[in-house]
Motif scaffolding. Sequence first.
Motif, short mmCIF file in Angstrom:
data_model
loop_
_atom_site.label_atom_id
_atom_site.label_comp_id
_atom_site.label_asym_id
_atom_site.label_seq_id
_atom_site.Cartn_x
_atom_site.Cartn_y
_atom_site.Cartn_z
N LEU A 103 2.67 1.83 -3.36
CA LEU A 103 1.71 2.39 -4.32
C LEU A 103 1.56 3.90 -4.14
O LEU A 103 1.45 4.65 -5.11
N SER A 104 1.58 4.34 -2.89
CA SER A 104 1.41 5.78 -2.61
C SER A 104 2.59 6.61 -3.10
O SER A 104 2.47 7.82 -3.29
N LEU A 105 3.75 5.96 -3.31
CA LEU A 105 4.94 6.68 -3.77
C LEU A 105 4.81 7.09 -5.24
O LEU A 105 5.55 7.96 -5.70
N ARG A 106 3.92 6.44 -5.98
CA ARG A 106 3.78 6.76 -7.40
C ARG A 106 3.47 8.23 -7.64
O ARG A 106 3.96 8.83 -8.60
N SER A 107 2.63 8.79 -6.79
CA SER A 107 2.25 10.19 -6.98
C SER A 107 3.28 11.16 -6.40
O SER A 107 3.25 12.36 -6.70
N ALA A 108 4.21 10.63 -5.60
CA ALA A 108 5.19 11.50 -4.95
C ALA A 108 6.52 11.54 -5.68
O ALA A 108 7.34 12.44 -5.44
N GLN A 123 8.06 1.92 7.45
CA GLN A 123 8.61 3.27 7.27
C GLN A 123 10.13 3.23 7.14
O GLN A 123 10.72 3.96 6.34
N GLN A 181 0.82 -1.21 0.00
CA GLN A 181 0.00 0.00 0.00
C GLN A 181 0.86 1.26 0.00
O GLN A 181 0.58 2.23 -0.73
N GLN A 182 1.92 1.25 0.79
CA GLN A 182 2.78 2.43 0.91
C GLN A 182 3.62 2.65 -0.36
O GLN A 182 3.86 3.80 -0.76
#
Length: 209
Positions: A150-155, A200, A147-148
């Motif tokens: 995946l969230s890096l894609r936009s960052a 993290q 999940q985390q």
Amino acid sequence: MEPLSFGISYAMAKSWARSHGLHGSPFQRTRRTTVTREGRPLQHTQGTHESVYVLPDKQVQHASRDDFATGANEALEQAMAAVFGGKITDEADPDHHPTATVDCEDETTTPWPAPGGGCGADFLLFMACPNAHVHPGHHPRLALLHQQILSLRSALDDDTFHSRWNDHLLRLENLRDKVGPAAWKAALTRVSDTDRTVVQLLLKEDLAP
């Protein structure tokens, strides 16, 4: 009296070819060779050039064998990089060594040996290792890690994400498919504070084997 004709008719050319043991126009073969070796379309489209002249040409096929083999090997390497390389088990084995992501069966036979002995791979790369074992106790942490990432894609920009995180994401998604999407989703409800801390640290690349 025969009618006058100029040039060579199709019937005459066909008759001449049969008498000389030819199965097609030598001029067509010359044209094919010229167009193929020229390496670019003349009066036809790029698609016609490739499908009619280049692909059927035996010399082109023979010269392209190495390119085909290289391409196939690269595709195989990419496919292998996109899958979870270890084993899925129902419970932990006390003889295996727990790590931040999986349990290790035998670090002495690692594909990534460290110069001083042992395994030199980072914990994310463990998911590509044949010595890796994943049991239900790992699912919450790995589902959160997925999940985390995946969230890096936009960052991150595409190049950075692809070079650093894409292979890990593909392995996690392959593992998710093997575990089952329902069980994977349910594992997120069992995430502990320790799992969050470890994930993290993994994302910050602060952990080393």
